[in-house]
Design a protein around this motif. Structure first.
Motif, short mmCIF file in Angstrom:
data_model
loop_
_atom_site.label_atom_id
_atom_site.label_comp_id
_atom_site.label_asym_id
_atom_site.label_seq_id
_atom_site.Cartn_x
_atom_site.Cartn_y
_atom_site.Cartn_z
N VAL A 214 5.23 -24.13 -92.97
CA VAL A 214 5.00 -25.17 -92.22
C VAL A 214 5.55 -25.00 -90.91
CG1 VAL A 214 5.46 -27.66 -91.84
CG2 VAL A 214 5.08 -26.68 -94.32
N VAL A 215 4.86 -25.18 -89.78
CA VAL A 215 5.43 -24.62 -88.48
C VAL A 215 5.29 -26.09 -87.54
CG1 VAL A 215 4.98 -23.31 -86.48
CG2 VAL A 215 4.34 -22.39 -88.67
N PRO A 216 6.59 -26.74 -87.41
CA PRO A 216 6.60 -27.74 -86.50
C PRO A 216 7.27 -27.30 -85.10
CG PRO A 216 8.72 -27.58 -88.07
CD PRO A 216 7.83 -26.31 -88.16
N LEU A 217 6.45 -27.95 -84.19
CA LEU A 217 6.93 -27.57 -82.77
C LEU A 217 7.61 -28.83 -82.05
CD1 LEU A 217 3.55 -25.85 -82.04
CD2 LEU A 217 5.88 -24.69 -82.53
N GLY A 218 8.85 -28.74 -81.78
CA GLY A 218 9.46 -29.86 -81.16
C GLY A 218 10.44 -30.59 -82.52
N GLY A 219 11.08 -31.40 -81.91
CA GLY A 219 12.26 -32.37 -82.89
C GLY A 219 11.44 -33.07 -83.73
N ALA B 88 13.37 -24.74 -85.62
CA ALA B 88 12.64 -25.35 -84.47
C ALA B 88 12.30 -24.19 -83.43
CB ALA B 88 13.02 -26.76 -84.01
N ARG B 89 11.94 -22.86 -83.59
CA ARG B 89 11.77 -22.11 -82.69
C ARG B 89 10.52 -22.14 -82.06
NH1 ARG B 89 14.03 -16.68 -85.54
NH2 ARG B 89 12.80 -17.76 -87.35
N SER B 90 10.13 -21.10 -81.10
CA SER B 90 8.90 -21.28 -80.33
C SER B 90 7.78 -20.86 -81.59
CB SER B 90 8.76 -20.04 -79.53
OG SER B 90 8.74 -18.59 -80.14
N LEU B 91 6.39 -21.17 -81.12
CA LEU B 91 5.31 -20.91 -81.98
C LEU B 91 5.37 -19.60 -82.41
CD1 LEU B 91 2.67 -22.16 -83.11
CD2 LEU B 91 1.45 -21.63 -81.19
N LYS B 92 5.52 -18.69 -81.42
CA LYS B 92 5.21 -17.33 -81.77
C LYS B 92 6.38 -16.93 -82.81
CE LYS B 92 5.11 -13.10 -79.21
NZ LYS B 92 5.59 -12.41 -77.83
#
Ligand code: HAM
Length: 420
Positions: free
Chosen positions: A333-338, A364-368
């Motif tokens: 699971v990859v969440p972007l932002g708080g 919560a690091r960068s997408l990459k």
């Protein structure tokens, strides 16, 4: 000054990540097979009274004379880390009267054993064995079952091409007679034997057959074969064991010089080797030990069993088979932002509740950076939740192999992944 780092004891390894996963898989496969053959598990202590091993394995053997981790505890008891599993199982069988409780006892064990040998590839000071013991039957079918189970186990664990070698040491009487004969035959040549063999000559002459020294080997070429000196009953037993193996199409070769490094064996003794291993090429071994229960103070209970070394099996498995045993995370699971993180955490737990192995990056690091971790985890799918998706009540599901992506509503995630 920097403190000196503490290392694991010599010859004892930490097992983690893929190595630990591989061991778990091997053990689980073994447990399933042991169930199928009607064995139940026994767990004995790692420590035993030292006398248990001196009396069973034999005080002239390498294991007892050189390789045990023994110490006196605070209560002045002489204890040893178990160097093998058979003697502890027999001790427990006698102590807990298992013969009366269960009749024929078919037990298996899995766990660490300890021998203070010189460490090298395939030889550790803490190593892992899987073993079985059948206590309470003298039938040749018990010997055959134990060997068939061992060969099937090795195959199920992914180890093709293991070779079974087999011998009969005869009954206790035969062994004693043969020892005397061998002593007589070799008495004139004792001084030509190596130092170790000269000691073996007096204490444990059969072990001479295990000597790797070329000049000892040459001398022994003319020595009598054990198999030619066993009694009619033992010969008959051995023939029946071989016949049962052949009927089940289990390949083997008879090696009349095969002796074992433990004294308790009578009649059948066997060893399995594999070409992928170097000088420590035995992946497993075992045999019959009809007198041991009695010798340790129990009833007359003939028995046989085997143990395989998991470290050597892991070493002998080819890389393709090892690579197939990766930790199985299905979804990352990859969440972007708080805000997405809170939703991501709920999705993560929902997936797990539905039995889907899932992971998430907490920071919560960068997408990459997150996608890199997703890739490393070996996950099949990434569930990406950006701000836009969050507003729409949706996620992007990305196939990590072919890189295709599509959008899914929150409510569809677990069902869709289950259907994939
Ligand atoms: P063993 O031949 O001493 O027999 O050990 C069985 C297996 O344990 C070996 O074939 C090897 O794979 C593994 N092994 C032994 N020592 C080491 C070591 N230092 N490092 C790595 N692996 C090792 C027994 O222990 C008997 N209790 C077998 C048995 C069961 N006989 C009757 N029932």
């Amino acid at each position: 000054m920097k403190e000196k780092r503490i290392k694991a004891p010599r010859g004892m390894a930490d097992l983690f990540f893929d190595d630990a996963v591989l061991r778990q898989r091997l053990e689980n496969t073994a447990r399933d097979l042991f169930d199928l053959y009607g064995f139940s598990e026994i767990r004995t202590p790692i420590l035993e009274e030292t006398a248990l091993f001196t009396r069973s394995i034999g005080d002239a053997t390498d294991i007892v004379s050189k390789e045990m981790f023994s110490f006196t505890d605070r209560g002045e008891r002489n204890l040893s880390l178990r160097p093998e599993g058979t003697a502890p199982v027999v001790r427990s069988y006698i102590e807990n009267d298992l013969g009366k409780k269960a009749g024929l006892c078919k037990l298996y064990y899995a766990g660490p054993m300890f021998r203070s040998e010189r460490p090298q590839a395939g030889r550790l000071r803490q190593f892992y064995q899987l073993g079985v013991e059948v206590i309470g039957s003298a039938s040749p079918y018990a010997d055959a079952e134990v060997m068939i189970l061992m060969m099937e186990l090795l195959q199920k664990l992914g180890l093709d091409g293991a070779e079974l070698k087999l011998n009969s040491l005869g009954c206790a009487d035969d062994k004693e007679k043969f020892n005397r004969l061998l002593k007589k035959e070799l008495s004139g040549q004792k001084s030509a034997l190596c130092k170790d063999c000269q000691a073996r000559f007096d204490k444990n002459i059969l072990r001479i057959f295990d000597c790797k020294n070329e000049s000892c080997k040459r001398l022994l070429r003319a020595a009598p074969d054990m198999l030619e000196h066993i009694c009619g009953g033992c010969r008959d037993h051995f023939d029946k064991v071989k016949e049962a193996l052949s009927r089940q199409k289990v390949g083997f070769t008879v090696d009349p010089r095969l002796v074992r490094g433990l004294d308790y064996y009578t009649q059948t003794a066997f060893e399995v080797t594999h070409k992928n291993l170097g000088s420590q090429n035995a992946v497993g071994a075992g045999g019959r030990y009809d007198k041991l229960v009695r010798e340790l103070g129990g009833p007359d209970a003939p028995a046989c069993g085997f143990a395989v070394g998991l470290d050597r099996i892991a070493l002998a498995l080819d890389e393709n088979k090892k690579a197939a045993v990766k930790a199985a995370i299905k979804v990352f699971v990859v969440p972007l932002g708080g805000e997405a993180q809170a939703k991501g955490f709920s999705i993560l737990q929902e997936l797990r509740k539905q039995g889907i192995a899932a992971e998430m990056d907490y920071d919560a690091r960068s997408l990459k950076a997150q996608m890199r971790r997703a890739d490393k985890s070996g996950a099949d799918y990434a569930v990406i939740i950006g701000e836009d998706e969050l507003k729409k009540g949706a996620v992007i599901i990305r196939n990590m192999k072919d890189k295709s992506q599509r959008e899914l509503g929150f409510g569809q995630i677990t069902d869709s992944i289950k259907g994939l």
